[in-house]
Design a protein around this motif. Structure first.
Motif: not given
Length: 352
Positions: A92-99
């Motif tokens: 989920f952190a990767a998603f937040v970082k990307a978006t």
């Protein structure tokens, strides 16, 4: 189980709402920030298991179910892929970082949206109550009315996926724990970004059964407390005394317990999981004959809170106990408003 379904009338108090409703979400996919190669990588099936096509009896066939689990009915499924674990904090952190996505619990509630779900004339809470917040588990010191969920849930400013138990908590060192405090909209946004979607209720139950037929649990019929520990649930007297004989007093790292027959972890216990389906208590009663790849009812209706649309959650959580919800049964379901975030609710995704 968590009191799911506490939604905009959370604990019967308008100030307990975590509502920033759908019009503020859904537009954030994050796909525009990725290269074509990255997009292609997102669409592969790493970390997923393939569930072969087949048929199964969906719903409860014993006497332990609730009204919305009956009658059991024949369902035919096409094959699909499903995440082998619940989506983790790291994912989920990767998603937040990307978006740059901001979850609902991190945003100030919109009173204009909240009051649409409340009885006319409900007074507006004070501004200090309309702050970014979410619901955290606060066990009482002794026995309480098991029907009064306000005895163990607290509206906690600063609680979010980064701070699941409140602002002083952290997910540092817990990257492989399931992400929690995410609403249905948050989970759906992640799924879209990952090139996936949330599972239907039928997909979830079919996968959870692990290829077994007519069994109570993902591992079979053996009682949870018998033999080897099988899931992260509550041991002791709920909600005030957890003996933690499974080694965990809260969320456990994914893959802490044995997988089911399809190689899927935590299909019972740990955290409740969002599905794509609307909730209606009488939905199963409307099914006739064999149903192919059902996608649930067209809308939601919960007699307990008729003005609040809800989605189905599955699988139970670390708070489930046989005296209370037994949500780790493979047919068990609960419901929650789409804007609700809780310390014991996460999700996993599917794709074709």
């Amino acid at each position: 189980m968590a009191s799911v379904g506490m939604t905009s009338s959370h604990l019967s108090d308008a100030a307990s709402c975590s509502s920033n409703l759908p019009k503020r979400y859904g537009a954030v996919s994050g796909m525009e920030t990725l290269s074509n190669d990255q997009k292609n990588e997102l669409h592969d099936h790493a970390g997923m298991k393939f569930i072969p096509a087949g048929s199964f009896k969906m719903g409860a066939s014993d006497k332990e179910g609730r009204r919305d689990e009956y009658p059991a009915h024949e369902v035919k499924m096409d094959g699909f892929w499903i995440d082998e674990t619940e989506v983790t904090n790291a994912q989920f952190a990767a998603f937040v970082k990307a978006t740059g996505y901001i979850t609902q619990a991190e945003q100030k509630p919109d009173w204009e949206e909240i009051k649409k779900q409340l009885p006319p004339g409900t007074p507006k809470p004070s501004e200090d109550q309309l702050q970014p917040a979410s619901l955290t588990f606060s066990p009482p010191k002794g026995r309480v009315d098991i029907n009064d969920v306000s005895q163990w849930w607290s509206w906690t400013p600063g609680a979010s996926w980064k701070h699941p138990q409140g602002p002083k908590s952290s997910i540092k060192g817990k990257e492989n724990h399931p992400v929690t405090q995410v609403s249905w909209f948050d989970a759906n946004a992640y799924a879209k970004w990952a090139g996936k979607r949330l599972p239907t209720e039928a997909e979830w139950e079919y996968a959870a059964r692990g290829g077994l037929s007519g069994k109570k649990y993902p591992w079979g019929d053996e009682d949870l407390a018998t033999g080897k520990l099988k899931a992260n649930t509550w041991q002791g007297e709920f909600p005030y005394s957890d003996q933690k004989t499974d080694g965990y007093g809260s969320v456990a790292p994914v893959k802490s317990f044995a997988a089911n027959g399809y190689g899927l972890y935590d299909m019972a216990g740990n955290v409740w999981e969002w599905t794509a389906d609307w909730y209606r208590e009488d939905y199963y009663q409307q099914q006739k004959g064999t149903v192919a790849n059902p996608k649930g009812p067209k809308d939601s209706y919960d007699p307990a809170e008729p003005g609040i649309p809800k989605k189905i959650i599955r699988g139970g959580s670390f708070m489930c106990h046989s005296s209370y919800c037994k949500g780790y049964r493979v047919t068990s379901k609960m419901k929650s408003s789409m804007d609700t975030g809780l310390e014991n609710t996460g999700f996993r995704c599917v794709s074709i």
